[in-house]
Motif scaffolding. Structure first.
Motif, PDB file in Angstrom:
ATOM      1  N   GLU A 168       0.820  -1.212   0.000  1.00  0.00           N
ATOM      2  CA  GLU A 168       0.000   0.000   0.000  1.00  0.00           C
ATOM      3  C   GLU A 168       0.852   1.261   0.000  1.00  0.00           C
ATOM      4  OE1 GLU A 168      -4.013  -0.749   2.277  1.00  0.00           O
ATOM      5  OE2 GLU A 168      -2.347  -1.419   3.562  1.00  0.00           O
ATOM      6  N   GLY A 169       2.136   1.117  -0.298  1.00  0.00           N
ATOM      7  CA  GLY A 169       3.025   2.264  -0.299  1.00  0.00           C
ATOM      8  C   GLY A 169       4.038   2.178   0.818  1.00  0.00           C
ATOM      9  N   PRO A 170       5.063   3.030   0.784  1.00  0.00           N
ATOM     10  CA  PRO A 170       6.196   2.911   1.707  1.00  0.00           C
ATOM     11  C   PRO A 170       5.848   3.131   3.175  1.00  0.00           C
ATOM     12  CG  PRO A 170       6.318   4.952   0.445  1.00  0.00           C
ATOM     13  CD  PRO A 170       5.227   4.148  -0.171  1.00  0.00           C
ATOM     14  N   ARG A 283       8.490   4.202  -5.626  1.00  0.00           N
ATOM     15  CA  ARG A 283       9.219   5.400  -5.209  1.00  0.00           C
ATOM     16  C   ARG A 283       8.354   6.655  -5.284  1.00  0.00           C
ATOM     17  NH1 ARG A 283      11.785   1.558  -7.410  1.00  0.00           N
ATOM     18  NH2 ARG A 283      13.793   0.842  -6.615  1.00  0.00           N
ATOM     19  N   GLY A 284       7.168   6.566  -4.703  1.00  0.00           N
ATOM     20  CA  GLY A 284       6.259   7.704  -4.659  1.00  0.00           C
ATOM     21  C   GLY A 284       5.314   7.802  -5.834  1.00  0.00           C
ATOM     22  N   TYR A 303      -1.198   1.478 -20.365  1.00  0.00           N
ATOM     23  CA  TYR A 303      -0.740   2.108 -19.126  1.00  0.00           C
ATOM     24  C   TYR A 303      -1.649   3.253 -18.697  1.00  0.00           C
ATOM     25  CZ  TYR A 303       2.145   5.080 -16.096  1.00  0.00           C
ATOM     26  OH  TYR A 303       2.605   5.845 -15.072  1.00  0.00           O
ATOM     27  N   ARG A 304      -1.748   3.389 -17.359  1.00  0.00           N
ATOM     28  CA  ARG A 304      -2.328   4.601 -16.797  1.00  0.00           C
ATOM     29  C   ARG A 304      -1.633   4.914 -15.471  1.00  0.00           C
ATOM     30  NH1 ARG A 304      -8.512   2.609 -15.404  1.00  0.00           N
ATOM     31  NH2 ARG A 304      -8.033   1.147 -13.710  1.00  0.00           N
ATOM     32  N   PRO A 305      -1.328   6.205 -15.231  1.00  0.00           N
ATOM     33  CA  PRO A 305      -0.754   6.601 -13.943  1.00  0.00           C
ATOM     34  C   PRO A 305      -1.870   6.772 -12.918  1.00  0.00           C
ATOM     35  CG  PRO A 305      -0.912   8.504 -15.389  1.00  0.00           C
ATOM     36  CD  PRO A 305      -1.398   7.328 -16.185  1.00  0.00           C
ATOM     37  N   LEU A 306      -1.581   6.425 -11.682  1.00  0.00           N
ATOM     38  CA  LEU A 306      -2.544   6.573 -10.598  1.00  0.00           C
ATOM     39  C   LEU A 306      -1.899   7.338  -9.451  1.00  0.00           C
ATOM     40  CD1 LEU A 306      -4.009   2.934 -10.524  1.00  0.00           C
ATOM     41  CD2 LEU A 306      -5.005   4.930 -11.645  1.00  0.00           C
ATOM     42  N   THR A 307      -2.692   7.647  -8.432  1.00  0.00           N
ATOM     43  CA  THR A 307      -2.186   8.277  -7.221  1.00  0.00           C
ATOM     44  C   THR A 307      -2.342   7.304  -6.059  1.00  0.00           C
ATOM     45  OG1 THR A 307      -4.313   9.250  -6.608  1.00  0.00           O
ATOM     46  CG2 THR A 307      -2.891  10.542  -8.080  1.00  0.00           C
ATOM     47  N   VAL A 308      -1.620   7.567  -4.969  1.00  0.00           N
ATOM     48  CA  VAL A 308      -1.721   6.713  -3.793  1.00  0.00           C
ATOM     49  C   VAL A 308      -3.142   6.703  -3.261  1.00  0.00           C
ATOM     50  CG1 VAL A 308      -0.947   6.400  -1.416  1.00  0.00           C
ATOM     51  CG2 VAL A 308       0.709   7.044  -3.192  1.00  0.00           C
ATOM     52  N   ASP A 309      -3.751   7.875  -3.152  1.00  0.00           N
ATOM     53  CA  ASP A 309      -5.132   7.938  -2.660  1.00  0.00           C
ATOM     54  C   ASP A 309      -6.100   7.336  -3.663  1.00  0.00           C
ATOM     55  OD1 ASP A 309      -4.292   9.176  -0.353  1.00  0.00           O
ATOM     56  OD2 ASP A 309      -4.652  11.216  -1.111  1.00  0.00           O
ATOM     57  N   GLY A 335       9.649  -1.708 -17.996  1.00  0.00           N
ATOM     58  CA  GLY A 335       9.555  -1.599 -16.555  1.00  0.00           C
ATOM     59  C   GLY A 335       9.604  -0.141 -16.166  1.00  0.00           C
ATOM     60  N   THR A 336       9.634   0.129 -14.875  1.00  0.00           N
ATOM     61  CA  THR A 336       9.712   1.508 -14.401  1.00  0.00           C
ATOM     62  C   THR A 336      10.710   1.617 -13.261  1.00  0.00           C
ATOM     63  OG1 THR A 336       7.922   1.250 -12.790  1.00  0.00           O
ATOM     64  CG2 THR A 336       7.309   1.962 -15.015  1.00  0.00           C
ATOM     65  N   PHE A 337      11.178   2.838 -13.017  1.00  0.00           N
ATOM     66  CA  PHE A 337      11.957   3.183 -11.841  1.00  0.00           C
ATOM     67  C   PHE A 337      11.515   4.586 -11.464  1.00  0.00           C
ATOM     68  CE2 PHE A 337      15.373   4.678  -9.262  1.00  0.00           C
ATOM     69  CZ  PHE A 337      15.958   3.554  -8.689  1.00  0.00           C
ATOM     70  N   ALA A 338      10.772   4.701 -10.351  1.00  0.00           N
ATOM     71  CA  ALA A 338      10.109   5.962 -10.001  1.00  0.00           C
ATOM     72  C   ALA A 338       9.159   6.329 -11.147  1.00  0.00           C
ATOM     73  CB  ALA A 338      11.126   7.044  -9.700  1.00  0.00           C
ATOM     74  N   ASP A 339       9.347   7.499 -11.764  1.00  0.00           N
ATOM     75  CA  ASP A 339       8.477   7.876 -12.886  1.00  0.00           C
ATOM     76  C   ASP A 339       9.181   7.724 -14.225  1.00  0.00           C
ATOM     77  OD1 ASP A 339      10.283   9.924 -12.537  1.00  0.00           O
ATOM     78  OD2 ASP A 339       8.845  11.533 -12.942  1.00  0.00           O
ATOM     79  N   MET A 340      10.263   6.923 -14.239  1.00  0.00           N
ATOM     80  CA  MET A 340      11.018   6.690 -15.464  1.00  0.00           C
ATOM     81  C   MET A 340      10.646   5.347 -16.070  1.00  0.00           C
ATOM     82  SD  MET A 340      12.891   9.425 -15.603  1.00  0.00           S
ATOM     83  CE  MET A 340      14.221   9.070 -16.756  1.00  0.00           C
ATOM     84  N   ALA A 341      10.544   5.317 -17.385  1.00  0.00           N
ATOM     85  CA  ALA A 341      10.349   4.059 -18.107  1.00  0.00           C
ATOM     86  C   ALA A 341      11.704   3.420 -18.348  1.00  0.00           C
ATOM     87  CB  ALA A 341       9.650   4.314 -19.437  1.00  0.00           C
ATOM     88  N   MET A 342      11.753   2.100 -18.237  1.00  0.00           N
ATOM     89  CA  MET A 342      12.967   1.324 -18.510  1.00  0.00           C
ATOM     90  C   MET A 342      12.630   0.369 -19.642  1.00  0.00           C
ATOM     91  SD  MET A 342      14.803   2.670 -16.077  1.00  0.00           S
ATOM     92  CE  MET A 342      16.257   1.651 -15.969  1.00  0.00           C
TER      93      MET A 342
END
Length: 787
Positions: A168-170, A283-284, A303-309, A335-342
């Motif tokens: 559920e997050g850090p 990572r946030g 793909y879609r970006p979401l928020t923690v809430d 893949g991803t690292f934080a908001d970066m695509a790998m």
């Protein structure tokens, strides 16, 4: 990348591959009939009845040939090899690999363990302080031996398939997990939710725990505390599976509701390999992906970006943010690292703007830029050379660690990410970045949450070097380490050496291979040698400590050779693609080249040389014992959980998922597949049996047409519970060798089928020791080694 879509896709790939090792997995577990055999594929095949896995007549045949095998080789349990290998597997001095769950003061290190006292295994935990001691104080979390046994088919034991944590997050504790257990070792498994605080299963009735008690090839993961994303055989009738027998439909399943009320949120195509959907914190940032695995090597990501809430408060079916297709090549991994695509490329790619990134490159850019087609900020973290490839990646909070292979020798490379500037900086490795020939080094995050810190486990081992485990940090590139665990020598390696050689294949390509032998061995052609290879699915055969090889083979005076043939990943995607489909013969020619080199060097001779391979490696061995050149180079062979009937393979269990590797036998691909199908090479080319089909002939004669052919002495092994590679492959090949080739052309053909074990061939340490003792005792008998 532990939390990335790339890692998830790779995990799915390992499961789909016939390695490492449904239509349907539940054909075994639910007592369904075997796949219908098409008339064209089975016409003239008198052994097709052996494809009925649990049929009374086939199982009686299995029992008969199993007995004959043991009569010839002897009872493995009565031999020193069994006792040595069993003691190695059960040794309490093995390194108990453990990984942290939780990031606060209450975090614990968890380990799954099997030995003579815990046959099926226990999941246990301890503190870091205790773990670092010689004898940690473990608390058992789950005891598989204490569970009621499975009631599925021939399965008698549970096999651990791992755990998936609630994330559920850090700032939230990981207090729940989804535990997967397989009956008898099949790929099909069950799933139940587990409370990590109270260390018990969450009751599905009184506590609304998630539970899938019927074995199936399921993909399930938490999206939030009260929602999971699940793809499975809904209804247990196959209607929600692909032609490959994997999930086609993904549903959102809310806690406290019956699985029948789960809502469809994604569907793949019927002829896809699988469809999956997953969401995770990184990572946030929160990412959600839908994935169509179209073939083994091609996919479409959405793909879609979401928020923690947002992910915590809105279920998947109610989320209004739309998915968008990710604009990358279909054969790329993401893949991803934080908001970066790998992005890992498997072919050359000209990005928008004209920049070309080569096959095997790892490229990073902001995920938002990627979705908009803007590659101006793209950075290549790795670009291959003819001798250098990317073997894998590991991530921690601020670093990506690249594991590179230079002529199958490992090097680690560290890249640091700055969140504020979104820039990557390459850092030099420590003194141990390079490792000697025949050895290996790797790293992993210490915690299941790789983003928590930069702490790493550093692992070292080699063919003759036992495992060690050290605490390290990415911040100094593992330059300063603290030894934590070391496995004692499990076999006597005094006087043994490892050397790397190269053989020239038929087309001139240099094929690397490793030789484990006594330093003072006499090059008189009289040394028993076991040649091992895989050659498929971009899987690399890199150095590693195998106490079973040492105790079962090297200590007895045998030499072991590992060949890095084409089809693997030792030199990146190009090395793999060189032996795909119509070029499959390249990996067979590579093996012939290595075998000749071993003989020409004086290390061995034909009568003392054996080959071994499992799964795709079993297909390799099947071709070696039927090819006119190879069959004269090997005196013995071991063929494990193999594919052998390449006309039928795509209609049996998970076979359809491998058509990207081998080809589609129901199309014109059969013209080259026919030349790589050991069952057809044997029956129709070598033995001259009729091969009728709808068009009068399934294929023309090949170079295997050879009146003087004689089968090397061969042991076939498989498992009734293998729901990945159908045991009918091995059964039918053995039946043809015994009944149609006969002792005149196949002087010694043995067969052993375990009733449990899945694609790995064994479900517990006793079964593993039995299987390997049988294997090494057979080889010792045939190649002239003493017990």
């Amino acid at each position: 990348m532990a939390s990335s879509g790339s890692a998830i896709r790779k995990a799915i790939g390992r499961t789909l591959a016939p390695a490492l090792l449904l239509r349907s997995a539940n054909a075994f577990s639910a007592g369904m009939a075997p796949p219908a055999a098409s008339p064209a594929a089975t016409a003239g095949d008198p052994h097709v009845w052996l494809e009925d896995v649990l049929g009374e007549k086939p199982l009686a045949w299995v029992d008969e040939v199993n007995k004959k095998c043991i009569e010839h080789v002897g009872d493995p349990k009565a031999t020193g090899a069994y006792r040595r290998i069993k003691s190695v597997l059960d040794s309490k001095e093995k390194i108990p690999h453990a990984f942290r769950i939780g990031n606060g003061d209450g975090s614990r290190y968890y380990n799954f363990w099997q030995d003579a006292d815990h046959v099926q295994g226990i999941w246990r935990r301890t503190s870091l302080e205790s773990y670092k001691t010689k004898e940690p104080e473990w608390t058992t979390v789950l005891d598989l031996d204490a569970l009621p046994p499975p009631t599925t088919g021939t399965a008698k034991t549970w096999v651990w398939h791992g755990s998936t944590l609630l994330d559920e997050g850090p700032d939230k504790p990981a207090d729940r997990a989804l535990i997967r257990l397989s009956p008898g070792g099949s790929d099909a498994d069950t799933c139940r939710e587990f409370d990590l605080n109270e260390e018990r299963f969450v009751d599905p009735v009184s506590e609304d725990g998630f539970a899938l008690p019927d074995p199936a090839k399921t993909r399930i993961s938490y999206r939030s505390r009260d929602e999971v994303l699940v793809g499975t055989d809904f209804g247990m009738d196959g209607s929600t599976l692909t032609d490959s027998g994997y999930p086609r439909v993904v549903k959102s399943w809310r806690r406290g509701t019956p699985i029948e009320d789960a809502v469809v949120v994604f569907e793949g195509e019927q002829d896809d390999i699988a469809a999956s959907m997953y969401a995770y914190h990184d990572r946030g940032h929160v990412h959600e992906f839908q994935l169509r695995s179209i073939t083994f090597y091609t996919s479409k990501y959405f793909y879609r970006p979401l928020t923690v809430d947002g992910i915590a408060g809105t279920t998947c079916d109610e989320e209004t943010t739309p998915f968008r297709e990710v604009p990358i090549p279909e054969d790329a991994e993401l893949g991803t690292f934080a908001d970066m695509a790998m992005v890992t490329l498997r072919s050359d790619f000209e990005a928008p703007g004209g920049v070309v990134f080569g096959t095997g490159s790892l490229v990073t850019l902001p995920m938002s830029d990627l979705m908009d087609g803007d590659w101006t900020g793209a950075v290549s973290l790795f670009a291959p050379t003819p001798s250098r490839s990317l073997s894998g990646t590991t991530e921690c909070r601020d670093y990506i660690i690249l594991k590179l292979l230079e002529d199958v020798k490992t090097r680690l490379e560290f890249w640091r990410f700055d969140k504020s500037s979104r820039k990557w900086t390459r850092q030099d490795g420590g003194e141990d970045a390079d490792v000697p020939v025949g050895q290996d080094v790797s790293v992993s995050p210490r915690g299941r949450d790789s983003s928590a810190d930069n702490a790493l486990w550093l692992f070292r081992d080699g063919y003759l070097v036992p495992d060690t485990m050290e605490m390290a940090s990415a911040e100094d590139c593992c330059a300063v380490t603290e030894p934590v665990k070391a496995k004692p020598a499990m076999f006597d390696a005094d006087g043994l050496i490892v050397e790397q050689r190269f053989a020239a294949s038929k087309d001139g390509t240099k094929i690397p291979y490793f030789v484990m032998r006594r330093e003072d061995v006499v090059m008189d052609g009289g040394n028993p040698v076991l040649l091992d290879a895989y050659g498929g699915f971009e899987i690399s055969m890199t150095p590693g400590y195998s106490a079973g090889v040492g105790a079962g083979w090297l200590e007895r005076g045998g030499c072991k050779v590992i060949a890095n043939i084409r089809g693997g990943g030792e030199y990146g995607p190009g090395w793999h693609q060189a032996a795909l489909k119509e070029n499959r013969y390249k990996c067979f020619e590579d093996m012939e080249a290595v075998a000749r080199d071993l003989i020409d060097s004086g290390l061995t001779c034909r009568e003392k040389l054996a080959c071994i391979g499992g799964s795709n490696g079993g297909l390799l061995v099947g071709n070696l014992i039927t090819r006119p050149i190879a069959s004269r180079l090997f005196g013995a062979a071991v063929c494990q959980v193999p594919l052998l009937d390449m006309k039928r393979y795509s209609h049996l269990l998970a076979g359809a998922s491998w058509m990207g590797e081998y080809g589609n036998p129901d199309t014109d691909d059969w013209s080259f597949l026919r030349r790589h199908s050991p069952y057809h090479l044997l029956r129709h080319d070598i033995l001259g049996k009729p091969e009728p089909g709808d068009d009068g002939v399934l294929g023309g004669a090949t170079e295997s047409t050879d009146a003087g052919w004689e089968c090397p002495r061969t042991l076939f092994t498989t498992s009734t519970r293998d729901d990945r590679v159908h045991p009918g492959h091995a059964r039918k090949m053995v039946a043809s060798l015994l009944e149609e080739a006969g002792p005149g052309r196949a002087p010694r053909v043995l067969y052993w089928e375990n009733t449990e074990g899945g694609h790995g061939g064994a479900a517990d340490n006793s079964q593993r020791a039995y299987m390997w003792a049988l294997t090494y005792n057979f080889l010792a008998k045939e190649l002239g080694l003493e017990e």
